[in-house]
Design an enzyme around this catalytic site. Structure first.
Site, PDB file in Angstrom:
ATOM      1  N   ASP A   1      42.145  44.196  35.678  1.00  0.00           N
ATOM      2  CA  ASP A   1      42.158  44.986  36.677  1.00  0.00           C
ATOM      3  C   ASP A   1      43.542  44.981  37.281  1.00  0.00           C
ATOM      4  O   ASP A   1      44.131  43.868  37.829  1.00  0.00           O
ATOM      5  CB  ASP A   1      41.037  44.186  37.603  1.00  0.00           C
ATOM      6  CG  ASP A   1      40.958  45.044  38.966  1.00  0.00           C
ATOM      7  OD1 ASP A   1      40.107  46.167  39.246  1.00  0.00           O
ATOM      8  OD2 ASP A   1      41.643  44.797  39.824  1.00  0.00           O
TER       9      ASP A   1
ATOM     10  N   TYR B   1      49.606  47.059  43.320  1.00  0.00           N
ATOM     11  CA  TYR B   1      49.939  46.014  43.016  1.00  0.00           C
ATOM     12  C   TYR B   1      51.316  45.867  42.276  1.00  0.00           C
ATOM     13  O   TYR B   1      51.854  44.780  42.198  1.00  0.00           O
ATOM     14  CB  TYR B   1      48.765  45.396  42.036  1.00  0.00           C
ATOM     15  CG  TYR B   1      47.429  45.131  42.379  1.00  0.00           C
ATOM     16  CD1 TYR B   1      47.244  45.482  43.766  1.00  0.00           C
ATOM     17  CD2 TYR B   1      46.463  45.117  41.518  1.00  0.00           C
ATOM     18  CE1 TYR B   1      45.701  45.145  44.216  1.00  0.00           C
ATOM     19  CE2 TYR B   1      45.081  45.029  41.989  1.00  0.00           C
ATOM     20  CZ  TYR B   1      44.873  45.131  43.421  1.00  0.00           C
ATOM     21  OH  TYR B   1      43.561  45.028  43.564  1.00  0.00           O
TER      22      TYR B   1
ATOM     23  N   LYS C   1      43.643  51.824  40.028  1.00  0.00           N
ATOM     24  CA  LYS C   1      43.247  52.351  41.381  1.00  0.00           C
ATOM     25  C   LYS C   1      44.203  53.211  41.983  1.00  0.00           C
ATOM     26  O   LYS C   1      45.395  52.897  41.905  1.00  0.00           O
ATOM     27  CB  LYS C   1      42.796  51.219  42.330  1.00  0.00           C
ATOM     28  CG  LYS C   1      42.033  50.172  41.784  1.00  0.00           C
ATOM     29  CD  LYS C   1      41.606  49.082  42.732  1.00  0.00           C
ATOM     30  CE  LYS C   1      41.064  47.733  42.009  1.00  0.00           C
ATOM     31  NZ  LYS C   1      42.098  46.976  41.471  1.00  0.00           N
TER      32      LYS C   1
ATOM     33  N   HIS D   1      40.896  53.277  45.782  1.00  0.00           N
ATOM     34  CA  HIS D   1      41.023  51.815  46.218  1.00  0.00           C
ATOM     35  C   HIS D   1      40.567  51.278  47.552  1.00  0.00           C
ATOM     36  O   HIS D   1      40.068  50.457  47.601  1.00  0.00           O
ATOM     37  CB  HIS D   1      42.551  51.492  46.114  1.00  0.00           C
ATOM     38  CG  HIS D   1      43.010  49.999  46.072  1.00  0.00           C
ATOM     39  ND1 HIS D   1      44.309  49.625  45.165  1.00  0.00           N
ATOM     40  CD2 HIS D   1      42.399  48.885  46.239  1.00  0.00           C
ATOM     41  CE1 HIS D   1      44.261  48.324  45.420  1.00  0.00           C
ATOM     42  NE2 HIS D   1      43.242  47.960  46.167  1.00  0.00           N
TER      43      HIS D   1
ATOM     44  N   ARG E   1      42.875  27.117  33.759  1.00  0.00           N
ATOM     45  CA  ARG E   1      41.783  27.713  34.568  1.00  0.00           C
ATOM     46  C   ARG E   1      41.222  28.974  34.110  1.00  0.00           C
ATOM     47  O   ARG E   1      40.259  29.273  34.298  1.00  0.00           O
ATOM     48  CB  ARG E   1      42.498  27.894  36.251  1.00  0.00           C
ATOM     49  CG  ARG E   1      42.380  26.661  36.973  1.00  0.00           C
ATOM     50  CD  ARG E   1      42.475  26.680  38.264  1.00  0.00           C
ATOM     51  NE  ARG E   1      43.872  27.181  38.830  1.00  0.00           N
ATOM     52  CZ  ARG E   1      44.882  26.750  39.089  1.00  0.00           C
ATOM     53  NH1 ARG E   1      44.969  25.415  38.995  1.00  0.00           N
ATOM     54  NH2 ARG E   1      45.862  27.569  39.430  1.00  0.00           N
TER      55      ARG E   1
ATOM     56  N   LEU F   1      22.302  28.216  36.963  1.00  0.00           N
ATOM     57  CA  LEU F   1      22.115  27.518  38.104  1.00  0.00           C
ATOM     58  C   LEU F   1      20.467  27.303  38.245  1.00  0.00           C
ATOM     59  O   LEU F   1      19.568  27.947  37.672  1.00  0.00           O
ATOM     60  CB  LEU F   1      22.409  28.378  39.305  1.00  0.00           C
ATOM     61  CG  LEU F   1      23.917  28.662  39.556  1.00  0.00           C
ATOM     62  CD1 LEU F   1      24.076  29.806  40.525  1.00  0.00           C
ATOM     63  CD2 LEU F   1      24.535  27.399  39.998  1.00  0.00           C
TER      64      LEU F   1
ATOM     65  N   ARG G   1      20.226  28.125  43.599  1.00  0.00           N
ATOM     66  CA  ARG G   1      20.178  29.519  44.037  1.00  0.00           C
ATOM     67  C   ARG G   1      19.683  29.616  45.611  1.00  0.00           C
ATOM     68  O   ARG G   1      20.272  30.293  46.463  1.00  0.00           O
ATOM     69  CB  ARG G   1      19.216  30.313  43.200  1.00  0.00           C
ATOM     70  CG  ARG G   1      19.928  30.366  41.745  1.00  0.00           C
ATOM     71  CD  ARG G   1      19.016  31.390  41.053  1.00  0.00           C
ATOM     72  NE  ARG G   1      19.140  31.194  39.646  1.00  0.00           N
ATOM     73  CZ  ARG G   1      18.648  30.626  38.620  1.00  0.00           C
ATOM     74  NH1 ARG G   1      17.495  30.264  38.988  1.00  0.00           N
ATOM     75  NH2 ARG G   1      19.122  30.693  37.525  1.00  0.00           N
TER      76      ARG G   1
END
Length: 302
Positions: free
Chosen positions: A29, A34, A64, A97, A247, A259, A264
């Protein structure tokens, strides 16, 4: 993987995208705003050269249209500029955007309030539809649109928006908007899925959440993994930005567990707080809005 960065270093972005492709990311993305379209395009081209992916077709690229380009006659030229930056023949998804228009010209951030001008959503969307018809965008959509903005757009759209990308995470769950988009067949994508970059200086409510920390500890997961899994279970696409390879890998490890119902319920009870707001996020706090009504901007829907 998101590529919005507060301090842009093109080489760092390129290396991070390559690392992400290596560990298995395929959706990237970016946005004209940016400044990361060029390094993203370079990374994809290099990944193809290295054989990390067989071709450009194996990646999904979103970009965008910025507020200064949010004018019917500027949409197509803006997408052509984005494609030149990316060194690609098409984007998989092209988004408006923000539901905001600013006077055409160089990007200033934050913008002057007096540079906000009326947004011709019908005319801009017609130009977005032309981008799809020409094959320059495989799909078109919006970002930061509330149900009110979507109502306006859907009233005249020939091609409905494929996606609405919005701030969404366990601390801002967007229940009203998600229900609306589900009913209209609009896919929801989440930016700031891990709480954003502390833009407002009040810390990160997702990473600091005791509820999420408790679930993470009990499950042997990271807080980020719990947040991303929660988003995934709601059928929403997460756009998480990390330039750290470890990460990046951790953020992908959300598909082979679930979960619990108790988890939840706990997450559903987290107090809600929106961080990104049009007035304070896009515009200087000085000056006046002279040709738009700012109450049209920040319609807060929980």
């Amino acid at each position: 993987m998101g590529t919005a960065a507060s301090h842009l270093v093109p080489e760092v972005t390129k290396d991070a995208v390559l690392a992400a492709i290596e560990v298995g990311y395929r959706h990237f993305d970016t946005a004209y705003m940016y400044g990361t379209e060029k390094p993203l395009g370079e990374a994809v081209a290099e990944a193809v050269r290295r054989g990390l992916v067989a071709s450009r077709e194996e990646v999904f690229v979103t970009s965008k249209l910025w507020c200064t380009q949010n004018h019917p006659d500027l949409v197509l030229p803006s997408l052509r500029e984005t494609l030149k930056n990316l060194q690609m023949e098409y984007v998989d998804l092209y988004l408006i955007h923000w539901p905001v228009a600013q006077k055409p010209g160089p990007i200033t951030f934050p913008a002057k309030r007096e540079d906000a001008v009326p947004f011709d959503v019908e005319g801009v969307w017609r130009a977005m539809e032309e981008c799809q018809r020409l094959g320059l965008a495989r799909a078109i959509g919006v970002s930061n649109f509330t149900t009110r903005h979507l109502d306006k757009l859907m009233a005249t759209a020939t091609i409905p928006p494929a996606v609405n990308q919005v701030e969404l995470n366990p601390v801002w769950q967007q229940r009203t908007l998600r229900a609306y988009c589900a009913e209209k067949g609009i896919h929801v994508a989440a930016y700031s899925p891990l709480g954003g970059q502390n833009w407002d200086g009040t810390g990160n409510a997702v990473m600091a959440s005791e509820v999420l920390a408790g679930i993470a500890k009990a499950r042997g997961k990271t807080i980020a993994q719990v947040a991303l899994r929660w988003i995934y279970e709601h059928g929403v696409t997460s756009i998480a930005k990390s330039y750290n390879k470890e990460r990046l890998e951790q953020n992908l490890q959300i598909f082979d567990w679930e979960l619990t119902d108790q988890d939840r319920i706990k997450i559903s009870q987290i107090p809600q707080r929106k961080i990104v707001k049009i007035d304070s996020s896009l515009f200087s706090q000085e000056g006046e809005f002279t040709s738009v009504d700012p109450s049209d901007f920040d319609i807060v829907e929980e």
